[in-house]
Design a protein around this motif. Structure first.
Motif, PDB file in Angstrom:
ATOM      1  N   GLY A   1     -10.067   6.324  -2.473  1.00  0.00           N
ATOM      2  CA  GLY A   1      -9.448   6.605  -3.749  1.00  0.00           C
ATOM      3  C   GLY A   1      -9.026   5.246  -4.476  1.00  0.00           C
ATOM      4  O   GLY A   1      -9.306   5.060  -5.640  1.00  0.00           O
ATOM      5  N   ILE A   2      -8.233   4.433  -3.772  1.00  0.00           N
ATOM      6  CA  ILE A   2      -7.880   3.028  -4.092  1.00  0.00           C
ATOM      7  C   ILE A   2      -9.166   2.214  -4.893  1.00  0.00           C
ATOM      8  O   ILE A   2      -9.441   1.832  -5.837  1.00  0.00           O
ATOM      9  N   VAL A   3     -10.094   2.203  -3.795  1.00  0.00           N
ATOM     10  CA  VAL A   3     -11.224   1.289  -4.138  1.00  0.00           C
ATOM     11  C   VAL A   3     -11.974   1.909  -5.052  1.00  0.00           C
ATOM     12  O   VAL A   3     -12.515   1.215  -6.127  1.00  0.00           O
ATOM     13  N   ALA A   4     -12.280   3.111  -5.055  1.00  0.00           N
ATOM     14  CA  ALA A   4     -13.145   3.900  -6.306  1.00  0.00           C
ATOM     15  C   ALA A   4     -12.451   3.734  -7.589  1.00  0.00           C
ATOM     16  O   ALA A   4     -13.121   3.559  -8.306  1.00  0.00           O
ATOM     17  N   GLY A   5     -11.272   3.889  -7.539  1.00  0.00           N
ATOM     18  CA  GLY A   5     -10.577   4.217  -8.873  1.00  0.00           C
ATOM     19  C   GLY A   5     -10.381   2.780  -9.656  1.00  0.00           C
ATOM     20  O   GLY A   5     -10.512   2.736 -10.643  1.00  0.00           O
ATOM     21  N   PHE A   6      -9.909   1.907  -8.673  1.00  0.00           N
ATOM     22  CA  PHE A   6      -9.697   0.461  -9.234  1.00  0.00           C
ATOM     23  C   PHE A   6     -10.890  -0.551  -9.108  1.00  0.00           C
ATOM     24  O   PHE A   6     -10.743  -1.581  -9.744  1.00  0.00           O
ATOM     25  N   GLY A   7     -11.938   0.008  -8.458  1.00  0.00           N
ATOM     26  CA  GLY A   7     -13.029  -0.907  -8.414  1.00  0.00           C
ATOM     27  C   GLY A   7     -12.719  -2.158  -7.594  1.00  0.00           C
ATOM     28  O   GLY A   7     -13.242  -3.196  -8.041  1.00  0.00           O
ATOM     29  N   VAL A   8     -12.032  -2.213  -6.511  1.00  0.00           N
ATOM     30  CA  VAL A   8     -11.789  -3.347  -5.813  1.00  0.00           C
ATOM     31  C   VAL A   8     -12.323  -3.142  -4.515  1.00  0.00           C
ATOM     32  O   VAL A   8     -12.818  -2.069  -3.809  1.00  0.00           O
ATOM     33  N   ASN A   9     -12.480  -4.378  -3.731  1.00  0.00           N
ATOM     34  CA  ASN A   9     -13.175  -4.290  -2.622  1.00  0.00           C
ATOM     35  C   ASN A   9     -12.188  -3.980  -1.315  1.00  0.00           C
ATOM     36  O   ASN A   9     -10.993  -4.125  -1.332  1.00  0.00           O
ATOM     37  N   GLN A  10     -12.857  -3.006  -0.751  1.00  0.00           N
ATOM     38  CA  GLN A  10     -12.087  -2.515   0.292  1.00  0.00           C
ATOM     39  C   GLN A  10     -11.314  -3.278   1.350  1.00  0.00           C
ATOM     40  O   GLN A  10     -10.093  -3.102   1.910  1.00  0.00           O
ATOM     41  N   TYR A  11     -11.995  -4.467   1.973  1.00  0.00           N
ATOM     42  CA  TYR A  11     -11.723  -5.375   2.691  1.00  0.00           C
ATOM     43  C   TYR A  11     -10.255  -6.119   2.314  1.00  0.00           C
ATOM     44  O   TYR A  11      -9.502  -6.481   3.060  1.00  0.00           O
ATOM     45  N   LEU A  12     -10.487  -6.429   0.714  1.00  0.00           N
ATOM     46  CA  LEU A  12      -9.302  -7.034   0.236  1.00  0.00           C
ATOM     47  C   LEU A  12      -7.976  -6.192   0.097  1.00  0.00           C
ATOM     48  O   LEU A  12      -7.154  -6.756   0.483  1.00  0.00           O
ATOM     49  N   VAL A  13      -8.273  -4.810   0.037  1.00  0.00           N
ATOM     50  CA  VAL A  13      -7.107  -4.068   0.126  1.00  0.00           C
ATOM     51  C   VAL A  13      -6.630  -3.938   1.205  1.00  0.00           C
ATOM     52  O   VAL A  13      -5.281  -3.903   1.674  1.00  0.00           O
ATOM     53  N   GLN A  14      -7.466  -4.075   2.544  1.00  0.00           N
ATOM     54  CA  GLN A  14      -7.118  -3.907   4.018  1.00  0.00           C
ATOM     55  C   GLN A  14      -6.399  -5.297   4.301  1.00  0.00           C
ATOM     56  O   GLN A  14      -5.295  -5.254   4.857  1.00  0.00           O
ATOM     57  N   ILE A  15      -6.824  -6.263   4.022  1.00  0.00           N
ATOM     58  CA  ILE A  15      -6.204  -7.485   4.079  1.00  0.00           C
ATOM     59  C   ILE A  15      -4.575  -7.622   3.424  1.00  0.00           C
ATOM     60  O   ILE A  15      -3.955  -8.121   4.316  1.00  0.00           O
ATOM     61  N   LEU A  16      -4.792  -7.486   2.290  1.00  0.00           N
ATOM     62  CA  LEU A  16      -3.486  -7.331   1.545  1.00  0.00           C
ATOM     63  C   LEU A  16      -2.410  -6.442   2.072  1.00  0.00           C
ATOM     64  O   LEU A  16      -1.384  -6.967   2.495  1.00  0.00           O
ATOM     65  N   SER A  17      -2.950  -5.008   2.483  1.00  0.00           N
ATOM     66  CA  SER A  17      -2.072  -4.290   3.016  1.00  0.00           C
ATOM     67  C   SER A  17      -1.544  -4.841   4.338  1.00  0.00           C
ATOM     68  O   SER A  17      -0.403  -4.796   4.730  1.00  0.00           O
ATOM     69  N   PHE A  18      -2.354  -5.627   5.106  1.00  0.00           N
ATOM     70  CA  PHE A  18      -2.048  -6.186   6.801  1.00  0.00           C
ATOM     71  C   PHE A  18      -1.204  -7.151   6.249  1.00  0.00           C
ATOM     72  O   PHE A  18      -0.224  -7.276   7.271  1.00  0.00           O
ATOM     73  N   ALA A  19      -1.158  -7.908   5.408  1.00  0.00           N
ATOM     74  CA  ALA A  19      -0.146  -8.939   5.123  1.00  0.00           C
ATOM     75  C   ALA A  19       1.144  -8.441   4.858  1.00  0.00           C
ATOM     76  O   ALA A  19       2.093  -8.851   5.408  1.00  0.00           O
ATOM     77  N   ILE A  20       0.960  -7.282   4.044  1.00  0.00           N
ATOM     78  CA  ILE A  20       2.334  -6.606   3.480  1.00  0.00           C
ATOM     79  C   ILE A  20       2.866  -6.071   4.970  1.00  0.00           C
ATOM     80  O   ILE A  20       4.337  -6.151   5.061  1.00  0.00           O
ATOM     81  N   PHE A  21       1.902  -5.302   5.777  1.00  0.00           N
ATOM     82  CA  PHE A  21       2.587  -4.842   7.090  1.00  0.00           C
ATOM     83  C   PHE A  21       3.308  -6.144   7.934  1.00  0.00           C
ATOM     84  O   PHE A  21       4.255  -5.882   8.396  1.00  0.00           O
ATOM     85  N   LEU A  22       2.758  -7.062   8.041  1.00  0.00           N
ATOM     86  CA  LEU A  22       3.311  -8.314   8.717  1.00  0.00           C
ATOM     87  C   LEU A  22       4.445  -8.730   8.048  1.00  0.00           C
ATOM     88  O   LEU A  22       5.624  -9.083   8.903  1.00  0.00           O
TER      89      LEU A  22
END
Length: 177
Positions: free
Chosen positions: A123-144
């Motif tokens: 839903g995030i990717v479809a709704g905001f039109g962003v790249n899934q891998y970018l969201v995953q990388i950013l989320s993993f950075a936040i996790f770390l």
């Protein structure tokens, strides 16, 4: 048994906040069909089928819950000393688990979850039109980053020492004299 109960209560609160946020934002967009409680957890049912979901509202419906949980984690971490020093040790333990889960579960869900089961990222990717891998990388950075906060702020406040690589400080902070 007491330790398991504090964990389960905190987990229930985190799931309720996460799924409740989905439901509230969906209701604001008139997309909430139902909020169901099952023995295995909560389920938010939307009016629009997955294949037909388009528009920025789906980014907010899918993503707001993740942002809210992490922000609640930061808020609780700000008050970690009073939470850790509560006279009621049961509530202090629930506070500990709430901080850990609010800080770590959704960033992990958005970064690793898509490889296993999908989840909110669609839903995030479809709704905001962003790249899934970018969201995953950013989320993993936040996790770390949040793992580092757990290691350097939460664990010391509770007097916990561990050799687990995720919860051992990676950044050595010099002492300020």
């Amino acid at each position: 048994m007491k330790k398991l109960l504090t964990f389960l209560i905190a987990f229930l609160i985190v799931v309720l906040v996460h799924e409740g946020a989905h439901a509230l934002v969906a209701a604001a967009y008139e997309e909430l069909a139902a909020f169901q409680v099952h023995p295995y957890g909560f389920e938010v049912i939307f009016k629009t089928p997955i294949a037909q979901r388009q528009g920025i509202e789906w980014g907010f419906i899918s993503g707001a819950s993740n942002v809210i949980t992490v922000l609640l984690g930061y808020l609780l971490l700000f008050f970690v000393k009073p939470i850790a020093n509560m006279k009621n040790s049961f509530m202090s333990a629930v506070g500990y688990w709430l901080i850990v889960m609010f800080l770590l579960l959704d960033p992990l869900n958005l970064s690793v979850g898509p490889f296993l089961y999908g989840g909110d990222i669609g839903g995030i990717v479809a709704g905001f039109g962003v790249n899934q891998y970018l969201v995953q990388i950013l989320s993993f950075a936040i996790f770390l980053i949040n793992c580092e906060l757990v290691a350097q702020v939460l664990l010391p406040a509770y007097g916990i020492k561990t050799d687990h690589p995720l919860f051992k400080p990676w950044i050595k902070l010099g002492s300020v004299s």
